[in-house]
Structures are given as C-alpha cells and as structure tokens.
Write a protein that holds these residues in place. Structure first.
Motif, mmCIF file in Angstrom:
data_model
loop_
_atom_site.group_PDB
_atom_site.id
_atom_site.type_symbol
_atom_site.label_atom_id
_atom_site.label_comp_id
_atom_site.label_asym_id
_atom_site.label_seq_id
_atom_site.Cartn_x
_atom_site.Cartn_y
_atom_site.Cartn_z
ATOM 1 N N UNK A 1 0.840 -1.203 0.000
ATOM 2 C CA UNK A 1 0.000 0.000 0.000
ATOM 3 C C UNK A 1 0.871 1.248 0.000
ATOM 4 N N UNK A 2 1.946 1.231 0.767
ATOM 5 C CA UNK A 2 2.832 2.391 0.866
ATOM 6 C C UNK A 2 3.581 2.681 -0.434
ATOM 7 N N UNK A 3 3.598 1.704 -1.353
ATOM 8 C CA UNK A 3 4.308 1.871 -2.625
ATOM 9 C C UNK A 3 3.352 2.094 -3.795
ATOM 10 N N UNK A 4 2.033 2.133 -3.522
ATOM 11 C CA UNK A 4 1.026 2.109 -4.577
ATOM 12 C C UNK A 4 0.477 3.504 -4.866
ATOM 13 N N UNK A 5 0.310 3.790 -6.158
ATOM 14 C CA UNK A 5 -0.267 5.064 -6.574
ATOM 15 C C UNK A 5 -1.742 4.944 -6.957
ATOM 16 N N UNK A 6 -2.183 3.709 -7.233
ATOM 17 C CA UNK A 6 -3.564 3.483 -7.716
ATOM 18 C C UNK A 6 -3.991 2.105 -7.269
ATOM 19 N N UNK A 7 -5.185 2.014 -6.672
ATOM 20 C CA UNK A 7 -5.639 0.681 -6.278
ATOM 21 C C UNK A 7 -7.154 0.571 -6.311
ATOM 22 N N UNK A 8 -7.596 -0.691 -6.515
ATOM 23 C CA UNK A 8 -9.001 -1.068 -6.456
ATOM 24 C C UNK A 8 -9.071 -2.309 -5.567
ATOM 25 N N UNK A 9 -9.891 -2.249 -4.502
ATOM 26 C CA UNK A 9 -9.882 -3.309 -3.502
ATOM 27 C C UNK A 9 -11.295 -3.730 -3.131
ATOM 28 N N UNK A 10 -11.497 -5.033 -3.017
ATOM 29 C CA UNK A 10 -12.707 -5.629 -2.457
ATOM 30 C C UNK A 10 -12.333 -6.137 -1.071
ATOM 31 N N UNK A 11 -13.069 -5.687 -0.038
ATOM 32 C CA UNK A 11 -12.582 -5.889 1.328
ATOM 33 C C UNK A 11 -13.679 -6.411 2.263
ATOM 34 N N UNK A 12 -13.598 -7.693 2.687
ATOM 35 C CA UNK A 12 -14.571 -8.228 3.646
ATOM 36 C C UNK A 12 -14.142 -8.086 5.106
ATOM 37 N N UNK A 13 -12.895 -7.650 5.333
ATOM 38 C CA UNK A 13 -12.401 -7.418 6.694
ATOM 39 C C UNK A 13 -11.408 -6.266 6.610
#
Length: 259
Positions: A134-146
């Motif tokens: 996460x600390x290295x990411x500029x763009x993200x799409x996440x599906x999160x159940x927890x």
C-alpha cells in the motif's frame, strides 16, 4: 500393464525420467553420452533403457538411443503432470481457505505467484506485506470483507500525503465501522476530502479480500475474519480478471461517505 502401472514405472525412477527428458531435448544420444549426463552406473542406465525400450518409448541401434513418438508423448504428459502436482502443492496452503467455487480462475496462472503465511515467529507477515505494498502504490481497487487499522493508516499516508488514488468495495458491517469508529472515520474522512477516494458498500458477503495495487494483485483469504494466507502476483491475465471481479462487485454496491 494398466495406465497407473505405466505411470508408476516411470515415476518410481528418476533415472528413467531423466533419460526421457534428455532424449526429448536431443532426439538421439549415444549411450555413453547418457552415462556422462546421468549420475548412475552403466548397469543402472542399461537396465532403465531396457525398461523404456520394452514400453516402446525408446529405440536403440548400435549404442545409439532414440526417443520414439510414443516416448515423446509420455514424457510431455508426465512433465505436465509433475507441473500440476507441484502447483497443487504450492497452492495448498492458500486454496484450503478459499470458499468453494469462488475463485473462477485458471490456477495455472498462479504458478509464479508468491504466498505469505503467518509464521510462529512472524504472525504479522501478511499484514506487513500488504501494508508495505500500500505504501508503494499510486492506484488501487480493492474488495474488502475485513479491515485493519494499520492498513488504513498506510492508505491514508499514500492518498493524503502522496497523492495516490483508490476505490474500495466493502461489506456493510465494514462500512458501518468506517463511519462509526472515530479512529477509522477520521482517517477515511481525510482521504475522502482529497477527492481521490471512493467507498462502496456491497450488499452481500465477499469471499476474500481482492486488491489490484498498480500492477500487483493480492488475494487474502481468511477464517472468521482472521487472515490465513496472502497470494501475490503480477500476472497480467490475473490482473485483468481481478479488475473484472472488482467491477462486478462495484456494480452491485452503493457509494457511501464517512463524513
């Protein structure tokens, strides 16, 4: 001999497998060349050549060994079987936690993936790996159940402090937590205020955490919201699959705000 007996004949001798592999690569080799390339006595090599010739997989003429078409087919099929078994062994610690019929993906695409598990001396190995990405990411799409506060803090650092952009689809109880728990609400509120974060609540159960972080895909499987295994890959086909999964969940989700 039955097919199982024939497979066993090959599988129980690494020398027979090695002979077929060498002949597949070269077509024809002198027997003494096989002896130079295989760590075995001349008697052992001769005995295994006898077995392979009896099956019709190898032919011999005046000290020259040639693989037959039947031998090529057997060697290729056996190599595929070994690869499948190796992949199954590799993925076992991950797949045991995947709910049945929820990973609609050709598992061979995960052959080069990396799997991280919680270890007795390093129980936070998965969390640390995800937070670092996460600390290295500029763009993200996440599906999160927890969820977890450590990862949320890392996301806040990237979006608020470093200009990253993201979207999350979460289960309803996670959406409620983000809105009601002050430590989460403050962090997500700051991220929302940048205009670079969107949150969506999915009306249903999500089978695992699935995230696309720039070029990397992470899948985290859990038991009772306790993470058990993290799989990570940069395979482009898997990334395309993950983005389509994300879009599918997003289509059945409603946007929400923590502010």
């Amino acid at each position: 001999m039955s097919a199982i007996d024939t497979i066993e004949l090959l599988a129980r001798s690494e020398h027979r497998v090695r002979i077929l592999d060498l002949l597949c690569e070269n077509g024809t080799l002198e027997k003494h060349v096989l002896g130079d390339r295989i760590d075995a006595s001349r008697t052992t090599i001769g005995r295994n050549l006898d077995a392979l010739e009896e099956q019709g997989w190898v032919s011999r003429t005046n000290g020259t060994c040639t693989i037959t078409r039947q031998g090529e087919l057997v060697a290729e099929a056996f190599a595929d079987l070994v690869s499948e078994v190796e992949l199954t062994d590799k993925l076992r610690s991950f797949m045991r936690w995947v709910p049945d019929d929820t990973l609609d993906l050709d598992l061979s695409l995960l052959a080069e993936s990396k799997i991280t598990l919680a270890q007795p001396g390093d129980p936070y190995a998965m969390i640390n790996k995800q937070v670092q990405l996460i600390k290295e990411t500029e763009w993200y799409r996440v599906v999160l159940p927890f969820t977890g506060l450590h990862a949320t803090e890392a996301a806040n650092e990237q979006i608020v402090g470093n200009g990253a952009e993201g979207e999350l689809v979460v289960e309803p109880d996670i959406a409620e937590l983000y809105c009601s728990a002050q430590e989460y609400a403050d962090l997500w509120g700051e991220m929302e205020a940048t205009g670079r974060l969107e949150l969506f609540a999915y009306d249903g159960t999500l089978p695992y955490s699935l995230g696309v972080f720039d070029d990397t895909v992470q899948i985290v499987v859990a038991e009772d919201d306790e993470p058990r295994a993290l799989l990570e890959t940069t395979n482009e086909t898997v990334r395309e699959w993950a983005l389509e999964q994300y879009r599918r969940y997003k289509r059945h989700a409603d946007g929400f705000s923590v502010s």
